[in-house]
Write a protein that holds these residues in place. Sequence first.
Motif, mmCIF file in Angstrom:
data_model
loop_
_atom_site.group_PDB
_atom_site.id
_atom_site.type_symbol
_atom_site.label_atom_id
_atom_site.label_comp_id
_atom_site.label_asym_id
_atom_site.label_seq_id
_atom_site.Cartn_x
_atom_site.Cartn_y
_atom_site.Cartn_z
ATOM 1 N N CYS A 48 35.241 38.902 42.401
ATOM 2 C CA CYS A 48 34.548 37.721 42.919
ATOM 3 C C CYS A 48 35.139 37.293 44.263
ATOM 4 C CB CYS A 48 34.667 36.571 41.913
ATOM 5 S SG CYS A 48 33.993 35.006 42.530
ATOM 6 N N CYS A 54 25.980 32.668 42.976
ATOM 7 C CA CYS A 54 25.609 32.475 41.566
ATOM 8 C C CYS A 54 25.545 30.982 41.237
ATOM 9 C CB CYS A 54 26.609 33.181 40.660
ATOM 10 S SG CYS A 54 28.313 32.633 40.888
ATOM 11 N N CYS A 87 24.660 38.482 42.403
ATOM 12 C CA CYS A 87 26.044 38.591 42.883
ATOM 13 C C CYS A 87 26.188 39.778 43.834
ATOM 14 C CB CYS A 87 26.995 38.753 41.697
ATOM 15 S SG CYS A 87 28.697 39.011 42.245
HETATM 16 S S1 SF4 Z 1 27.908 35.471 43.337
HETATM 17 FE FE1 SF4 Z 1 29.370 34.286 42.075
HETATM 18 S S2 SF4 Z 1 30.555 35.817 40.943
HETATM 19 FE FE2 SF4 Z 1 29.515 36.878 42.631
HETATM 20 S S3 SF4 Z 1 31.031 36.891 44.292
HETATM 21 FE FE3 SF4 Z 1 29.735 35.097 44.602
HETATM 22 S S4 SF4 Z 1 30.821 33.422 43.559
HETATM 23 FE FE4 SF4 Z 1 31.702 35.347 42.809
#
Ligand code: SF4
Length: 97
Positions: A48, A54, A87
């Motif tokens: 992450c 997300c 993500c």
């Molecule tokens: S979408 Fe959410 S889980 Fe994926 S990198 Fe970004 S913050 Fe992290």
Amino acid sequence: MNRPKKQEFKFPTHIDEYPTGPQYKAGFLPEINAGWRSVRPVIDHEACVFCLRCYLLCPDGTILKENGKIEFDMDYCKGCGVCAHECPTDAIKMVKE
Ligand code: SF4
Ligand code: SF4
């Protein structure tokens, strides 16, 4: 910050108390997840990059920023998989319940 939470549903007693559209106010959930979710998100914190995509796209607002880390409020996650799909680093995987 207002997050989804269980609130007691009060049946309208007057026409003025009915919602004006096909929706109800945001953040109103009459029940927590009742066990129908078949998959749930699991995050790899190493992968992450904390872009918060997300967090912004979860349709139920069940993603939390806890001390600089992404966590899920599993009481209200419906297992839709939007977070995993969006993500950019594939840090979220959907696993069977
Ligand atoms: S979408 Fe959410 S889980 Fe994926 S990198 Fe970004 S913050 Fe992290
Ligand atoms: S699976 Fe759906 S409801 Fe659950 S945290 Fe991800 S986007 Fe939100």
